[in-house]
Design a protein around this motif. Structure first.
Motif, PDB file in Angstrom:
ATOM      1  N   SER A 166       0.832  -1.213   0.000  1.00  0.00           N
ATOM      2  CA  SER A 166       0.000   0.000   0.000  1.00  0.00           C
ATOM      3  C   SER A 166       0.860   1.255   0.000  1.00  0.00           C
ATOM      4  O   SER A 166       0.586   2.232  -0.704  1.00  0.00           O
ATOM      5  CB  SER A 166      -0.926   0.002   1.221  1.00  0.00           C
ATOM      6  OG  SER A 166      -1.776  -1.126   1.204  1.00  0.00           O
ATOM      7  N   VAL A 167       1.924   1.225   0.811  1.00  0.00           N
ATOM      8  CA  VAL A 167       2.837   2.377   0.866  1.00  0.00           C
ATOM      9  C   VAL A 167       3.481   2.617  -0.492  1.00  0.00           C
ATOM     10  O   VAL A 167       3.608   3.754  -0.962  1.00  0.00           O
ATOM     11  CB  VAL A 167       3.907   2.156   1.951  1.00  0.00           C
ATOM     12  CG1 VAL A 167       4.985   3.251   1.858  1.00  0.00           C
ATOM     13  CG2 VAL A 167       3.274   2.164   3.326  1.00  0.00           C
ATOM     14  N   ILE A 168       3.885   1.526  -1.149  1.00  0.00           N
ATOM     15  CA  ILE A 168       4.522   1.655  -2.470  1.00  0.00           C
ATOM     16  C   ILE A 168       3.544   2.253  -3.483  1.00  0.00           C
ATOM     17  O   ILE A 168       3.894   3.134  -4.274  1.00  0.00           O
ATOM     18  CB  ILE A 168       5.035   0.284  -2.950  1.00  0.00           C
ATOM     19  CG1 ILE A 168       6.192  -0.182  -2.060  1.00  0.00           C
ATOM     20  CG2 ILE A 168       5.480   0.351  -4.404  1.00  0.00           C
ATOM     21  CD1 ILE A 168       6.654  -1.600  -2.342  1.00  0.00           C
ATOM     22  N   ILE A 169       2.307   1.772  -3.457  1.00  0.00           N
ATOM     23  CA  ILE A 169       1.294   2.277  -4.409  1.00  0.00           C
ATOM     24  C   ILE A 169       1.023   3.757  -4.168  1.00  0.00           C
ATOM     25  O   ILE A 169       0.966   4.564  -5.097  1.00  0.00           O
ATOM     26  CB  ILE A 169       0.001   1.454  -4.285  1.00  0.00           C
ATOM     27  CG1 ILE A 169       0.247   0.021  -4.782  1.00  0.00           C
ATOM     28  CG2 ILE A 169      -1.129   2.109  -5.074  1.00  0.00           C
ATOM     29  CD1 ILE A 169      -0.916  -0.919  -4.548  1.00  0.00           C
ATOM     30  N   ILE A 170       0.869   4.127  -2.888  1.00  0.00           N
ATOM     31  CA  ILE A 170       0.590   5.536  -2.559  1.00  0.00           C
ATOM     32  C   ILE A 170       1.760   6.425  -2.973  1.00  0.00           C
ATOM     33  O   ILE A 170       1.584   7.507  -3.546  1.00  0.00           O
ATOM     34  CB  ILE A 170       0.300   5.685  -1.053  1.00  0.00           C
ATOM     35  CG1 ILE A 170      -1.021   4.977  -0.707  1.00  0.00           C
ATOM     36  CG2 ILE A 170       0.238   7.158  -0.658  1.00  0.00           C
ATOM     37  CD1 ILE A 170      -1.296   4.876   0.781  1.00  0.00           C
ATOM     38  N   ALA A 171       2.983   5.958  -2.695  1.00  0.00           N
ATOM     39  CA  ALA A 171       4.171   6.733  -3.077  1.00  0.00           C
ATOM     40  C   ALA A 171       4.251   6.891  -4.590  1.00  0.00           C
ATOM     41  O   ALA A 171       4.637   7.941  -5.113  1.00  0.00           O
ATOM     42  CB  ALA A 171       5.425   6.044  -2.537  1.00  0.00           C
ATOM     43  N   GLY A 172       3.872   5.832  -5.306  1.00  0.00           N
ATOM     44  CA  GLY A 172       3.886   5.912  -6.774  1.00  0.00           C
ATOM     45  C   GLY A 172       2.907   6.940  -7.309  1.00  0.00           C
ATOM     46  O   GLY A 172       3.222   7.720  -8.211  1.00  0.00           O
TER      47      GLY A 172
END
Length: 201
Positions: free
Chosen positions: A30-36
């Motif tokens: 989730s963190v990776i998706i949000i950062a993307g």
């Protein structure tokens, strides 16, 4: 029973461990998706605003008019109203077209007209007449500047009459008209008729 309890304890412990890892994996993903998504929107190129030209302004510019004066060898000389993008040939057509003696090569018919412009069409016949008149004047003898020898070149004028012409000129200051030759002694109507064709001021 002891073995069974240990197996159940191991199973429960393993199930809990797997669930915890899955939770951590979901959080990381989730963190990776949000950062993307944040990076995508932050570095998105800013589009330049499009400038639209109002149609009303364009129509007004196209509707502008100019006034030109067409003169010379045209059938109907005068002042005419034309569009700003009109050519010289259109102005000539407005003036009824060329006359028979028009020098069409004296103009750039493809040139654009300008406001307050005067389009002069040369008349070949008048040009030839002007050149002939200028040539006649150059060949004629000026009564106010000619010497006695030059005056003697006039028809019917000898040494005596030439001196009288100079004396008359000096007394009066200058000739104001060729007709004044008739006031010189010895120049009658017949002689004057011959002299006036070759005399000038």
């Amino acid at each position: 029973m002891l073995l069974k309890e240990r197996v159940e304890e191991w199973w429960l412990s393993s199930e809990f461990t797997v669930s915890k890892n899955q939770f951590i994996a979901v959080v990381v993903l989730s963190v990776i998706i949000i950062a993307g998504w944040i990076s995508y929107y932050l570095y998105q190129p800013v589009s330049k605003p499009q400038i639209k030209i109002s149609k009303s302004v364009t129509k007004k510019s196209k509707a502008r008019k100019v006034f030109v004066h067409v003169a010379g060898a045209v059938k109907e000389p005068g002042v005419y109203e034309l569009n700003t993008d009109s050519r010289v040939i259109e102005a000539v057509k407005k003036a009824g077209g060329f006359t028979d003696g028009a020098d069409t090569d004296s103009l750039n018919l493809a040139a654009k007209v300008q406001d307050s412009q005067k389009i002069m069409v040369t008349d070949i016949n008048k040009t030839v007449q002007s050149q002939a008149t200028a040539a006649d004047i150059e060949q004629s003898i000026n009564l106010n500047t000619a010497t006695a020898e030059q005056l003697e070149e006039l028809p019917g004028v000898g040494e005596t009459i030439a001196k009288r012409i100079i004396e008359f000129r000096e007394e009066k200051g200058s000739f104001s008209s060729v007709d004044e030759l008739k006031e010189v002694e010895g120049i009658g109507e017949k002689k004057f008729a011959k002299i006036k064709k070759e005399a000038s001021l």
